[in-house]
Design a protein around this motif. Structure first.
Motif, mmCIF file in Angstrom:
data_model
loop_
_atom_site.group_PDB
_atom_site.id
_atom_site.type_symbol
_atom_site.label_atom_id
_atom_site.label_comp_id
_atom_site.label_asym_id
_atom_site.label_seq_id
_atom_site.Cartn_x
_atom_site.Cartn_y
_atom_site.Cartn_z
ATOM 1 N N ALA A 1 -5.758 -11.824 10.733
ATOM 2 C CA ALA A 1 -5.333 -11.780 12.140
ATOM 3 C C ALA A 1 -3.812 -11.760 12.301
ATOM 4 O O ALA A 1 -3.307 -11.271 13.315
ATOM 5 C CB ALA A 1 -5.922 -12.974 12.886
ATOM 6 N N GLU A 2 -3.085 -12.265 11.316
ATOM 7 C CA GLU A 2 -1.638 -12.406 11.470
ATOM 8 C C GLU A 2 -0.809 -11.487 10.585
ATOM 9 O O GLU A 2 0.385 -11.319 10.829
ATOM 10 C CB GLU A 2 -1.242 -13.861 11.185
ATOM 11 N N LYS A 3 -1.423 -10.912 9.538
ATOM 12 C CA LYS A 3 -0.607 -10.138 8.606
ATOM 13 C C LYS A 3 -1.399 -9.053 7.892
ATOM 14 O O LYS A 3 -2.614 -9.101 7.804
ATOM 15 C CB LYS A 3 0.052 -11.056 7.586
ATOM 16 N N ILE A 4 -0.631 -8.095 7.392
ATOM 17 C CA ILE A 4 -1.114 -7.083 6.463
ATOM 18 C C ILE A 4 -0.249 -7.219 5.232
ATOM 19 O O ILE A 4 0.984 -7.290 5.336
ATOM 20 C CB ILE A 4 -0.993 -5.667 7.045
ATOM 21 N N SER A 5 -0.862 -7.253 4.062
ATOM 22 C CA SER A 5 -0.080 -7.310 2.825
ATOM 23 C C SER A 5 -0.642 -6.294 1.838
ATOM 24 O O SER A 5 -1.826 -5.960 1.874
ATOM 25 C CB SER A 5 -0.088 -8.718 2.227
ATOM 26 N N TYR A 6 0.261 -5.798 1.003
ATOM 27 C CA TYR A 6 -0.162 -4.849 -0.027
ATOM 28 C C TYR A 6 0.700 -5.026 -1.258
ATOM 29 O O TYR A 6 1.851 -5.458 -1.169
ATOM 30 C CB TYR A 6 -0.122 -3.404 0.485
ATOM 31 N N ASP A 7 0.117 -4.721 -2.413
ATOM 32 C CA ASP A 7 0.808 -4.805 -3.700
ATOM 33 C C ASP A 7 1.256 -3.403 -4.092
ATOM 34 O O ASP A 7 0.429 -2.548 -4.427
ATOM 35 C CB ASP A 7 -0.116 -5.368 -4.783
ATOM 36 N N ASP A 8 2.546 -3.179 -4.030
ATOM 37 C CA ASP A 8 3.131 -1.881 -4.339
ATOM 38 C C ASP A 8 3.081 -1.641 -5.845
ATOM 39 O O ASP A 8 3.411 -2.518 -6.633
ATOM 40 C CB ASP A 8 4.576 -1.856 -3.837
ATOM 41 N N LEU A 9 2.667 -0.435 -6.237
ATOM 42 C CA LEU A 9 2.544 -0.100 -7.657
ATOM 43 C C LEU A 9 3.627 0.888 -8.108
ATOM 44 O O LEU A 9 3.434 1.639 -9.058
ATOM 45 C CB LEU A 9 1.148 0.451 -7.945
ATOM 46 N N ALA A 10 4.769 0.848 -7.429
ATOM 47 C CA ALA A 10 5.984 1.590 -7.787
ATOM 48 C C ALA A 10 5.897 3.086 -7.492
ATOM 49 O O ALA A 10 6.847 3.668 -6.984
ATOM 50 C CB ALA A 10 6.385 1.358 -9.240
ATOM 51 N N LEU A 11 4.807 3.726 -7.788
ATOM 52 C CA LEU A 11 4.661 5.169 -7.619
ATOM 53 C C LEU A 11 4.655 5.511 -6.123
ATOM 54 O O LEU A 11 3.979 4.850 -5.341
ATOM 55 C CB LEU A 11 3.349 5.605 -8.269
ATOM 56 N N ASP A 12 5.443 6.530 -5.747
ATOM 57 C CA ASP A 12 5.554 6.910 -4.343
ATOM 58 C C ASP A 12 5.512 8.425 -4.205
ATOM 59 O O ASP A 12 5.845 9.153 -5.143
ATOM 60 C CB ASP A 12 6.881 6.412 -3.752
ATOM 61 N N LEU A 13 5.160 8.864 -3.010
ATOM 62 C CA LEU A 13 5.228 10.284 -2.670
ATOM 63 C C LEU A 13 6.065 10.407 -1.405
ATOM 64 O O LEU A 13 5.757 9.777 -0.391
ATOM 65 C CB LEU A 13 3.826 10.863 -2.427
ATOM 66 N N LEU A 14 7.123 11.198 -1.487
ATOM 67 C CA LEU A 14 7.962 11.487 -0.335
ATOM 68 C C LEU A 14 7.654 12.917 0.098
ATOM 69 O O LEU A 14 7.665 13.831 -0.726
ATOM 70 C CB LEU A 14 9.438 11.346 -0.710
ATOM 71 N N VAL A 15 7.362 13.091 1.389
ATOM 72 C CA VAL A 15 7.035 14.413 1.921
ATOM 73 C C VAL A 15 8.052 14.729 3.013
ATOM 74 O O VAL A 15 8.228 13.957 3.954
ATOM 75 C CB VAL A 15 5.598 14.458 2.492
ATOM 76 N N TYR A 16 8.700 15.869 2.854
ATOM 77 C CA TYR A 16 9.713 16.315 3.801
ATOM 78 C C TYR A 16 9.050 17.075 4.944
ATOM 79 O O TYR A 16 7.916 17.556 4.804
ATOM 80 C CB TYR A 16 10.727 17.206 3.083
ATOM 81 N N PRO A 17 9.741 17.248 6.072
ATOM 82 C CA PRO A 17 9.157 17.994 7.192
ATOM 83 C C PRO A 17 8.718 19.414 6.829
ATOM 84 O O PRO A 17 7.768 19.932 7.423
ATOM 85 C CB PRO A 17 10.281 18.010 8.234
ATOM 86 N N ASP A 18 9.361 20.031 5.829
ATOM 87 C CA ASP A 18 8.951 21.383 5.408
ATOM 88 C C ASP A 18 7.774 21.360 4.441
ATOM 89 O O ASP A 18 7.412 22.372 3.874
ATOM 90 C CB ASP A 18 10.129 22.143 4.803
ATOM 91 N N ARG A 19 7.172 20.171 4.226
ATOM 92 C CA ARG A 19 5.996 19.926 3.386
ATOM 93 C C ARG A 19 6.316 19.843 1.892
ATOM 94 O O ARG A 19 5.408 19.681 1.079
ATOM 95 C CB ARG A 19 4.883 20.958 3.593
#
Length: 157
Positions: free
Chosen positions: A90-108
């Motif tokens: 009810a008060e929070k959302i938590s997540y364990d980040d696993l370092a890997l990321d995807l960055l998507v630009y406006p041009d896809r």
């Protein structure tokens, strides 16, 4: 609602507040504002106060942040964290980040980030597989002919 980003060991590394915009059986959609100093991140200017629409799909190994300019609300891009499925109460959302990321630009154009950091984490084989599957799911979402826009997330998730 408090949003808590943990490292892969479950230790809190960043906390901030957000507002729940929508909650469904499949996801939470929140609005938050960038609360750090301005910075250039892989060609995207993140400014204090930029609006983030944050999607936390239930049971998925990722989350998606749609980044909007604080002045004109134009989409600057999408930042996607590969993470263990988010936990909600009810008060929070938590997540364990696993370092890997995807960055998507406006041009896809897509850019996978932190592959070496991900490989160095002490994860079991099932977590590695789930994380890689999460990354592939994100690539598929952002490769579709119709553009991903957070307000239409239900068509994609």
């Amino acid at each position: 609602m408090r949003i808590i980003k943990n490292d892969h060991l479950g230790n809190s590394v960043w906390e901030y507040d957000g507002r729940v915009m929508e909650q469904t059986v499949s996801a939470f959609l929140l609005e938050a504002h960038f609360n750090r100093s301005d910075l250039i991140f892989n060609g995207i200017c993140l400014r204090k106060g930029d609006r983030f629409l944050e999607l936390y799909p239930i049971g998925r190994w990722f989350n998606i942040f749609e980044i909007h300019d604080k002045d004109n609300d134009e989409i600057k891009g999408w930042y996607c964290n590969i993470s263990r499925p988010a936990r909600f109460d009810a008060e929070k959302i938590s997540y364990d980040d696993l370092a890997l990321d995807l960055l998507v630009y406006p041009d896809r154009k897509m850019l996978v980030l932190d592959k070496d950091e991900f490989k160095s984490l002490s994860l079991d084989q099932i977590e590695i597989l789930n994380a890689r599957n999460g990354l592939e799911q994100l690539k598929e979402i952002f490769s579709r002919p119709e553009a991903f826009i957070m307000r239409d997330y239900k068509r994609f998730i």
